[in-house]
Design an enzyme around this catalytic site. Sequence first.
Site, PDB file in Angstrom:
ATOM      1  N   GLU A  97      54.195  32.550  40.696  1.00  0.00           N
ATOM      2  CA  GLU A  97      52.895  33.037  40.237  1.00  0.00           C
ATOM      3  C   GLU A  97      52.002  33.247  41.450  1.00  0.00           C
ATOM      4  O   GLU A  97      51.784  32.325  42.241  1.00  0.00           O
ATOM      5  CB  GLU A  97      52.225  32.072  39.256  1.00  0.00           C
ATOM      6  CG  GLU A  97      50.901  32.636  38.748  1.00  0.00           C
ATOM      7  CD  GLU A  97      50.220  31.791  37.672  1.00  0.00           C
ATOM      8  OE1 GLU A  97      49.181  32.253  37.158  1.00  0.00           O
ATOM      9  OE2 GLU A  97      50.704  30.689  37.357  1.00  0.00           O
ATOM     10  N   GLU A 157      48.225  30.466  46.103  1.00  0.00           N
ATOM     11  CA  GLU A 157      46.796  30.684  45.859  1.00  0.00           C
ATOM     12  C   GLU A 157      46.072  30.792  47.196  1.00  0.00           C
ATOM     13  O   GLU A 157      46.374  30.033  48.128  1.00  0.00           O
ATOM     14  CB  GLU A 157      46.246  29.506  45.041  1.00  0.00           C
ATOM     15  CG  GLU A 157      44.764  29.479  44.820  1.00  0.00           C
ATOM     16  CD  GLU A 157      44.242  30.658  44.021  1.00  0.00           C
ATOM     17  OE1 GLU A 157      43.316  31.323  44.524  1.00  0.00           O
ATOM     18  OE2 GLU A 157      44.756  30.917  42.923  1.00  0.00           O
ATOM     19  N   ASP A 203      41.868  39.349  40.928  1.00  0.00           N
ATOM     20  CA  ASP A 203      40.507  39.772  41.257  1.00  0.00           C
ATOM     21  C   ASP A 203      40.449  41.295  41.244  1.00  0.00           C
ATOM     22  O   ASP A 203      41.242  41.957  41.918  1.00  0.00           O
ATOM     23  CB  ASP A 203      40.127  39.249  42.645  1.00  0.00           C
ATOM     24  CG  ASP A 203      38.631  39.321  42.910  1.00  0.00           C
ATOM     25  OD1 ASP A 203      38.017  40.328  42.502  1.00  0.00           O
ATOM     26  OD2 ASP A 203      38.097  38.382  43.510  1.00  0.00           O
ATOM     27  N   LYS A 239      34.374  47.174  44.201  1.00  0.00           N
ATOM     28  CA  LYS A 239      33.889  48.141  45.191  1.00  0.00           C
ATOM     29  C   LYS A 239      35.060  48.909  45.804  1.00  0.00           C
ATOM     30  O   LYS A 239      36.089  48.329  46.136  1.00  0.00           O
ATOM     31  CB  LYS A 239      33.107  47.427  46.295  1.00  0.00           C
ATOM     32  CG  LYS A 239      31.794  46.838  45.817  1.00  0.00           C
ATOM     33  CD  LYS A 239      31.046  46.174  46.959  1.00  0.00           C
ATOM     34  CE  LYS A 239      29.734  45.571  46.466  1.00  0.00           C
ATOM     35  NZ  LYS A 239      29.025  44.858  47.541  1.00  0.00           N
ATOM     36  N   ASP A 242      41.499  41.483  31.891  1.00  0.00           N
ATOM     37  CA  ASP A 242      40.573  41.924  30.844  1.00  0.00           C
ATOM     38  C   ASP A 242      39.600  42.959  31.408  1.00  0.00           C
ATOM     39  O   ASP A 242      38.528  43.184  30.860  1.00  0.00           O
ATOM     40  CB  ASP A 242      39.840  40.745  30.201  1.00  0.00           C
ATOM     41  CG  ASP A 242      39.037  39.926  31.199  1.00  0.00           C
ATOM     42  OD1 ASP A 242      38.881  40.372  32.359  1.00  0.00           O
ATOM     43  OD2 ASP A 242      38.557  38.839  30.831  1.00  0.00           O
TER      44      ASP A 242
END
Length: 196
Positions: free
Chosen positions: A33, A58, A108, A112, A144
């Site tokens: 992941e 991460e 994320d 921009k 989403d």
Amino acid sequence: MRVRNHTNPFNITQRFDPKWLAHLPPDQPLDVEIGFGRGVFLRYWAAKHLLHKVIGIEVRKQMVDILQSRVDDQLLPQLQLLHGNGLFFLQDCVPDNRLDRLFIFHPDPWFKKRHQKRRVVTDQYSQLLFQKLKPTGKLYVSTDVDLLWQDMCQTLTVAGFKALPQDDFWQTHYNTHWHEFSITDNRTLFFQTFQK
């Protein structure tokens, strides 16, 4: 502890030891992941698949440290957490055609235009994802954010991925911290399983 929501992955420059997975038996399933956040899904998946090697990567070091303490309490020896850029990990450590499953949930969106090169799913990196998955390997993607979803689907299709028409994974296994926010905020959830 306050944790930043956004971390520029290009600020993470350390690379991984190419021999990091050398000890892994070639027939042991490998699931990764990228961007596990609070690790809700990652801990669940590792607990359900004790014979798989499960790796979470991460960019936010604090999240890795927080989740590591929870993982230690759960006694999940096959689950390994890494701080760094997940795409570097794939480049440095994962042989081609080796990954069984790759999870990218609520990446994320980097709205921009000048920041969109920081996204996980870009033209360049989608080729890498394709290369590292087994021929039967699966890529699970969710968000989403409508515009991000459209962009990711187009990018993955151009890279050669095919969307699977049905996959009960999303009804039986999928649960993330961000997914709960989507429900609370009444946002539309987009999700898809892709395969080579």
